[in-house]
Design a protein around this motif. Sequence first.
Motif, short mmCIF file in Angstrom:
data_model
loop_
_atom_site.label_atom_id
_atom_site.label_comp_id
_atom_site.label_asym_id
_atom_site.label_seq_id
_atom_site.Cartn_x
_atom_site.Cartn_y
_atom_site.Cartn_z
N ASN A 59 0.67 -1.25 -0.37
CA ASN A 59 0.36 -0.40 0.16
C ASN A 59 0.47 1.33 0.11
O ASN A 59 1.77 0.98 0.83
CB ASN A 59 -1.07 0.01 0.92
CG ASN A 59 -2.39 -0.93 1.39
OD1 ASN A 59 -2.15 -2.57 -0.13
ND2 ASN A 59 -2.71 -0.89 2.19
N ALA A 60 0.55 2.22 -0.52
CA ALA A 60 1.14 3.74 -0.90
C ALA A 60 0.81 4.53 0.63
O ALA A 60 -0.41 4.44 1.65
CB ALA A 60 0.75 4.34 -1.84
N ALA A 61 2.02 4.80 1.15
CA ALA A 61 1.28 5.89 2.56
C ALA A 61 1.45 7.12 1.58
O ALA A 61 2.17 7.83 0.99
CB ALA A 61 2.69 6.65 3.89
N VAL A 62 0.34 7.79 1.94
CA VAL A 62 -0.11 9.39 1.64
C VAL A 62 -0.31 9.64 2.16
O VAL A 62 -1.28 9.64 3.25
CB VAL A 62 -1.10 8.86 0.90
CG1 VAL A 62 -1.63 10.69 -0.09
CG2 VAL A 62 -0.87 7.98 -0.80
N VAL A 63 -0.08 11.60 2.88
CA VAL A 63 -0.39 12.90 3.54
C VAL A 63 -1.23 13.38 2.41
O VAL A 63 -0.76 13.81 2.05
CB VAL A 63 1.14 12.77 3.68
CG1 VAL A 63 0.59 13.98 5.04
CG2 VAL A 63 2.39 12.44 5.08
N VAL A 64 -2.57 13.38 3.47
CA VAL A 64 -3.08 14.49 2.49
C VAL A 64 -3.55 15.54 3.98
O VAL A 64 -3.51 16.00 5.29
CB VAL A 64 -4.66 13.50 2.50
CG1 VAL A 64 -5.44 14.80 2.62
CG2 VAL A 64 -4.37 12.66 1.95
#
Length: 200
Positions: A176-181
């Motif tokens: 899974n990609a780690a994405v900061v929003v």
Amino acid sequence: MNKKWMIGTLALSLGLVSAGSGALAATPAAGDTAIKTVAASAPGKEGPATINNLTTKSIIPLLVHAKKLYTYASGSGNFLGAEKFDYNGLEYRYLSSDLGTRQQLMNYIKRGFTHNAAAFYVQTQFLEMKGRMAQVNADVGNHLQFDKATAVMVSKTATTAVFELSVPQESGQGENAAVVVKLKKVSGYWRIDMSPDTLF
């Protein structure tokens, strides 16, 4: 209670009004399925553009909504075979008439993003040519399944928030990609405070 106020509140709660623009979402013309999908996205009783209580659950529909906005805009809008032209050695395509002006494009992107995020995106990813908006004729975007993401709140104040997401790949392969929003509250509703092309 004022009847107009009640109708406006009902429209907001059903996601029929785009926060910030004040315009009712009209039924698009035949063939404009991408617009219809975005306008009709309403998880539960609250549309994704009218989320005022941001949680690890409510951020997911907002991100799915925002990705639809990005996909539509980055695909030049509601028609295939867009009018093309060459500029500075690159092939460009004009956006469809519903996104044809800078203001129309800005208003559309601001359905899920802050003004600053939308302005940066429009400034860096589009070209205004003869009063019409255009973009490089290329496919863009990632293949992450934001509808299957899980979120963890990193920080939150009354007007700003940061979440970290774990987002699966569309192919189902790989980690899974780690994405900061980053998000900001605008006129009482949460908006993504980063350029769409840096997120999707």
